[in-house]
Design a protein around this motif. Structure first.
Motif, mmCIF file in Angstrom:
data_model
loop_
_atom_site.group_PDB
_atom_site.id
_atom_site.type_symbol
_atom_site.label_atom_id
_atom_site.label_comp_id
_atom_site.label_asym_id
_atom_site.label_seq_id
_atom_site.Cartn_x
_atom_site.Cartn_y
_atom_site.Cartn_z
ATOM 1 N N PHE A 166 -2.106 0.118 -7.111
ATOM 2 C CA PHE A 166 -0.886 -0.236 -7.833
ATOM 3 C C PHE A 166 0.177 0.822 -7.588
ATOM 4 C CE2 PHE A 166 -3.285 2.549 -10.571
ATOM 5 C CZ PHE A 166 -2.326 3.358 -11.171
ATOM 6 N N SER A 167 1.406 0.448 -7.900
ATOM 7 C CA SER A 167 2.506 1.407 -7.821
ATOM 8 C C SER A 167 3.370 1.260 -9.065
ATOM 9 C CB SER A 167 3.339 1.188 -6.553
ATOM 10 O OG SER A 167 3.917 -0.101 -6.557
ATOM 11 N N VAL A 189 3.486 -2.689 -10.115
ATOM 12 C CA VAL A 189 3.123 -3.714 -9.143
ATOM 13 C C VAL A 189 1.657 -3.543 -8.780
ATOM 14 C CG1 VAL A 189 3.593 -4.692 -6.866
ATOM 15 C CG2 VAL A 189 5.466 -3.758 -8.231
ATOM 16 N N VAL A 190 0.899 -4.624 -8.881
ATOM 17 C CA VAL A 190 -0.505 -4.629 -8.469
ATOM 18 C C VAL A 190 -0.545 -5.160 -7.039
ATOM 19 C CG1 VAL A 190 -2.813 -5.543 -8.912
ATOM 20 C CG2 VAL A 190 -1.281 -5.020 -10.834
ATOM 21 N N HIS A 191 -1.046 -4.344 -6.126
ATOM 22 C CA HIS A 191 -1.104 -4.705 -4.713
ATOM 23 C C HIS A 191 -2.432 -5.382 -4.391
ATOM 24 C CE1 HIS A 191 2.475 -2.302 -4.213
ATOM 25 N NE2 HIS A 191 1.855 -1.266 -4.753
ATOM 26 N N ALA A 192 -2.410 -6.223 -3.372
ATOM 27 C CA ALA A 192 -3.615 -6.926 -2.930
ATOM 28 C C ALA A 192 -4.599 -5.948 -2.309
ATOM 29 C CB ALA A 192 -3.239 -8.012 -1.925
ATOM 30 N N ASP A 251 -5.859 -6.085 0.508
ATOM 31 C CA ASP A 251 -5.548 -5.833 1.917
ATOM 32 C C ASP A 251 -4.355 -4.882 2.092
ATOM 33 O OD1 ASP A 251 -3.299 -7.310 1.281
ATOM 34 O OD2 ASP A 251 -3.798 -9.007 2.575
ATOM 35 N N HIS A 252 -3.743 -4.449 1.005
ATOM 36 C CA HIS A 252 -2.626 -3.496 0.997
ATOM 37 C C HIS A 252 -1.360 -4.037 1.657
ATOM 38 C CE1 HIS A 252 -5.353 -0.392 -0.442
ATOM 39 N NE2 HIS A 252 -6.168 -0.687 0.532
ATOM 40 N N SER A 253 -1.349 -5.310 2.068
ATOM 41 C CA SER A 253 -0.170 -5.830 2.769
ATOM 42 C C SER A 253 0.689 -6.742 1.894
ATOM 43 C CB SER A 253 -0.595 -6.570 4.037
ATOM 44 O OG SER A 253 -1.351 -7.712 3.689
ATOM 45 N N THR A 254 0.144 -7.219 0.789
ATOM 46 C CA THR A 254 0.914 -8.093 -0.104
ATOM 47 C C THR A 254 0.797 -7.594 -1.539
ATOM 48 O OG1 THR A 254 -0.989 -9.572 -0.358
ATOM 49 C CG2 THR A 254 0.625 -10.165 1.323
ATOM 50 N N ASP A 255 1.672 -8.096 -2.376
ATOM 51 C CA ASP A 255 1.651 -7.760 -3.797
ATOM 52 C C ASP A 255 1.139 -8.961 -4.576
ATOM 53 O OD1 ASP A 255 2.764 -5.347 -3.101
ATOM 54 O OD2 ASP A 255 4.815 -6.007 -3.529
#
Length: 158
Positions: free
Chosen positions: A14-15, A100-103, A105-109
Motif C-alpha cells: 500500500f501507499s 491506495v492498496v496495490h495489487a 503484481d505491483h502493476s495495478t491498484d
C-alpha cells in the motif's frame, strides 16, 4: 466470478499520500510500514414503539470515523514533524489523505481510501533503547472528517 476477483486484497502493499490544503506535492517522502484506522461507524439509536413489546426500532444517526495511525522508520525527512508544527501554529490547516492498496503484481491498484479534512492529532518519537538493534519507528495519528472508498480499475468493485 473469475479467479482474480475471488482472491482477497493483500494488506502488505500500500501507499499513503497526504497533501496539505494549498500544496501541490504530497507531504511525505517516505513509505509507511503500517496503516490502521480506516473505519466508519453509524450511531444507532434503539427506539421502543408504544404497545409493541416484540420489536425495537433501530434508527441510524450520524456517521463517525476512526483515527488513522501511520508508522514508519524515522529518517532525516522531518515532513511529519513540520506538518504538525504548522497545524499547531494555524489550527485551521487541513489536508487530504489517500491510502491506495496495490495489487499483488505491483502493476495495478485495487482500491483507494480517500480521507478528507485530515489533521494530525498525535506524533510520537521512536522509543530509544541502546540494548536493542531495532529500527527507530515514528508514529503519527490523524483525525479525519470523512472517508470514502474509490473503486479502481484493478479492483473488481462488484
Amino acid at each position: 466470478m473469475s479467479v482474480d476477483t475471488a482472491l482477497p486484497f493483500g494488506a502488505f502493499n500500500f501507499s499513503v499520500e497526504i497533501i496539505p490544503d494549498g500544496a501541490t506535492q504530497p507531504l511525505c517522502s517516505a513509505s509507511f510500514s503500517e496503516c490502521d484506522g480506516l473505519e466508519m461507524t453509524l450511531d444507532v439509536k434503539a427506539v421502543r414503539e408504544g404497545g409493541n413489546n416484540g420489536t425495537t426500532l433501530r434508527l441510524t444517526g450520524p456517521a463517525g470515523y476512526g483515527q488513522l495511525t501511520l508508522k514508519r522508520g524515522m529518517t532525516a525527512g522531518f515532513d511529519l514533524w513540520d506538518w504538525f508544527e504548522k497545524v499547531v501554529a494555524d489550527p485551521s490547516l487541513r489536508a487530504t489523505g489517500e491510502v491506495v492498496v496495490h495489487a499483488r503484481d505491483h502493476s495495478t491498484d485495487e482500491v483507494s481510501f480517500v480521507l478528507r479534512r485530515c489533521v494530525p492529532v498525535k506524533l510520537k518519537a521512536p522509543p530509544l533503547n541502546a540494548k536493542e538493534g531495532l529500527v527507530a519507528i515514528e508514529e503519527m495519528q490523524i483525525a479525519f472528517e470523512s472517508l470514502s472508498l474509490v473503486r479502481l480499475e484493478g479492483g473488481d468493485g462488484g
